[in-house]
Scaffold this motif. Structure first.
Motif: not given
Lengths: 365, 365
Positions: B11-13, B76, B199, B205-206
């Motif tokens: 992740x991020x993935x 997150x 993520x 992400x975010x």
């Protein structure tokens, strides 16, 4: 592909078409990596290279001195309204200059963490003029002084940052530059911390940029979340928590575009030309349109304006949309119209708006 | 376009290729609006429709009951480590079940806001087994009990959520489900709040998703930033501050993809098949590879493993990359390898990994 319409949104806002095109082209495979940027580990060499280039380009574009750290965070300007006092106030006195809706919100949120007061306010003018610095009541024990250098909603801009030292104030200046960052140079000798939500003049919502002088880092209140403690963020190169990787990538593409277009000096020149054209049209419309902001405080980025006959508002917006001029409705707290003409808006877009406005006035005047 | 490699990042993935393709196609013009999703005002009807569809689809996929609110936030999982105690602890007692690196961090951060203690810990097993619920020391005055239902770094998963009521505990359960959300159904009768950074098993992400029972909203500490006060976020449909609009759009595309593929029940079935294949290979490698997690605690999403001869690690990773198998390096705190096999990883990808592993073992065994 057909010609794209012109988008006057106050934020999230228009992006350069070249940036969007490149993002589309690289979506499934960034530079032969076999990955979308969205799929990269933030700790991998591919994303680290994207991150470092973005930071380096931003530092170059704004000529950020080496004693300032650049942090990529989350939470936006409203987040920073709490994060700044949590990091800088030490629970003491904070002076906020109220020039519009945004600085007013900053004051209110800061009061939850420290003894924050309005050093000045333009409330009496309904946020249409800047209070003279000579009238600011700055306290000698202030931990910092907060200004919003461009009020997105009210269309009020500080065309130079205040020189606190010249006002006899030793406190660092905190600048919310969300809606005009990168449209003009910054005099860093006057600044302690500058922050900006990216979704106005950079691009993607969800990225918050904080540029902070090193000596101001490391004094967070005990209740400051680790993910928002500047020390923790700086020590981990903005990767204590997973950063908003894709937004940082897009911001980086915008920075590259800005450099290719001639940098901040060129954006400054263009901003002036675009603003001159639009304000000239408003001021010479025979009263059909009006902007209510004092001339020396008029924003080059956000231009609120009103039709003298507000019953024409809906027709104005519908016709604009038909003419390929989008998101011109004013903020609900102000009413009327608002044209946000950030860096990504070409002069051609403002010319199209002005043409439409003049034509509309002729037809309904 | 060539076949894309398989990406095992934690992740991020990886994201479904169909989602990336659609995002690329819509980048310059979403549904004829003339705008990229990145350029839309979060208050405009276009983005509101995207937001509402994402929320509705997530509610449907996870069968979220009506008394739970779905919030789209920022910061997150590490952000939530502070945000949850700021909202739910009331400064009182909080019990955290430590099962790995993530819950350990959650405990440490919570201690800054309340009287947080470890109700149990698997530290003695080096985070390779789950502490039996019968041994959890739960306090009668706990404001909530925190668990991480899948430890991304350690590869430990709770295959059922604890039934606190059956343990004589009336406190609500808080679940950090970041790295296995949407891979199995959730028994909401056991849950007070569930959060997930997007993520890992969603995408961008975010974006941070918080699903919280309504009666737990409205009790934030005075020092909780407005932008992170669940009440403020819920009252403003996650738009108190500008939400991470593009990330929410991508999450929405992932939700649509999940529905088209057969929903959470189908992801559950696939997760079992993928995990069975990979663990079977590890357990039947004649000691060449090993996973150290107790069988009943093995994660179906994150599979850390080790080569008996660690001098072969670099050759293993280089060969994997050549075979189109990316980001297999283990987390620095654990070492070795880690294969993250989230929803977006097809069985075909795990098969390719297993084939490579068996071939590598034959060549070096």
């Amino acid at each position: 592909m057909l010609k794209r319409p012109f988008n006057f949104s106050a934020g999230p806002a228009a992006l350069p078409e070249a940036v969007l095109q490149r993002a589309a082209d690289e979506m499934l495979d960034w530079h032969g990596s076999g990955m979308s940027v969205m799929e990269m580990s933030h700790r991998g060499k591919e994303f680290i290279s994207i991150y470092e280039a973005a930071e380096r380009d931003l530092r170059e574009l704004l000529a950020v001195p080496s004693q300032f750290r650049i942090l990529f965070m989350q939470g936006g300007g409203l987040g920073e309204n709490a994060v700044v006092p949590m990091n800088l106030s030490r629970g003491g006195a904070v002076d906020v200059v109220v020039t519009g809706s945004w600085s007013k919100k900053s004051l209110k949120e800061a009061q939850r963490y420290c003894n924050a007061q309005a050093a000045a306010s333009n409330e009496v003018s309904r946020h249409t003029a800047l209070p003279a610095t000579s009238q600011w009541r700055l306290r000698s024990n202030a931990a910092y002084v907060h200004v919003c250098s461009n009020e997105t909603i009210d269309g009020v801009e500080m065309h130079t940052l205040p020189d606190l030292a010249a006002l006899g104030c030793a406190a660092p200046l905190v600048v919310d530059a969300s809606s005009h960052i990168l449209s003009r140079s910054v005099d860093w000798s006057r600044v302690g911390l500058l922050f900006a939500g990216a979704q106005k003049n950079i691009g993607p919502a969800g990225v918050t940029i904080v540029i902070v002088r090193e000596d101001l880092i490391g004094h967070a209140l005990a209740i400051c979340p680790s993910a928002f403690d500047y020390q923790c963020v700086a020590d981990n190169q903005s990767m204590y928590n997973t950063p908003p990787t894709y937004g940082i990538y897009i911001a980086g593409l915008v920075f590259q575009w800005l450099k290719a277009e001639g940098g901040v000096a060129e954006m400054d020149r263009r901003a002036q030309a675009k603003a001159d054209l639009l304000y000239h049209t408003l001021d010479h419309s025979g009263g059909f349109y009006a902007n209510r902001v004092a001339h020396d405080a008029r924003s080059r980025m956000n231009v609120p304006f009103f039709l003298a006959d507000e019953t024409l508002n809906d027709a104005f917006l519908a016709g604009a949309k038909e003419a390929g001029l989008l998101q011109l409705k004013g903020h609900k707290s102000v009413g009327g119209m608002r044209a946000s003409i950030y860096n990504a808006m070409p002069l051609e877009g403002v010319q199209a708006l002005v043409n439409y406005m003049q034509d509309f006035a002729r037809r309904h005047g």
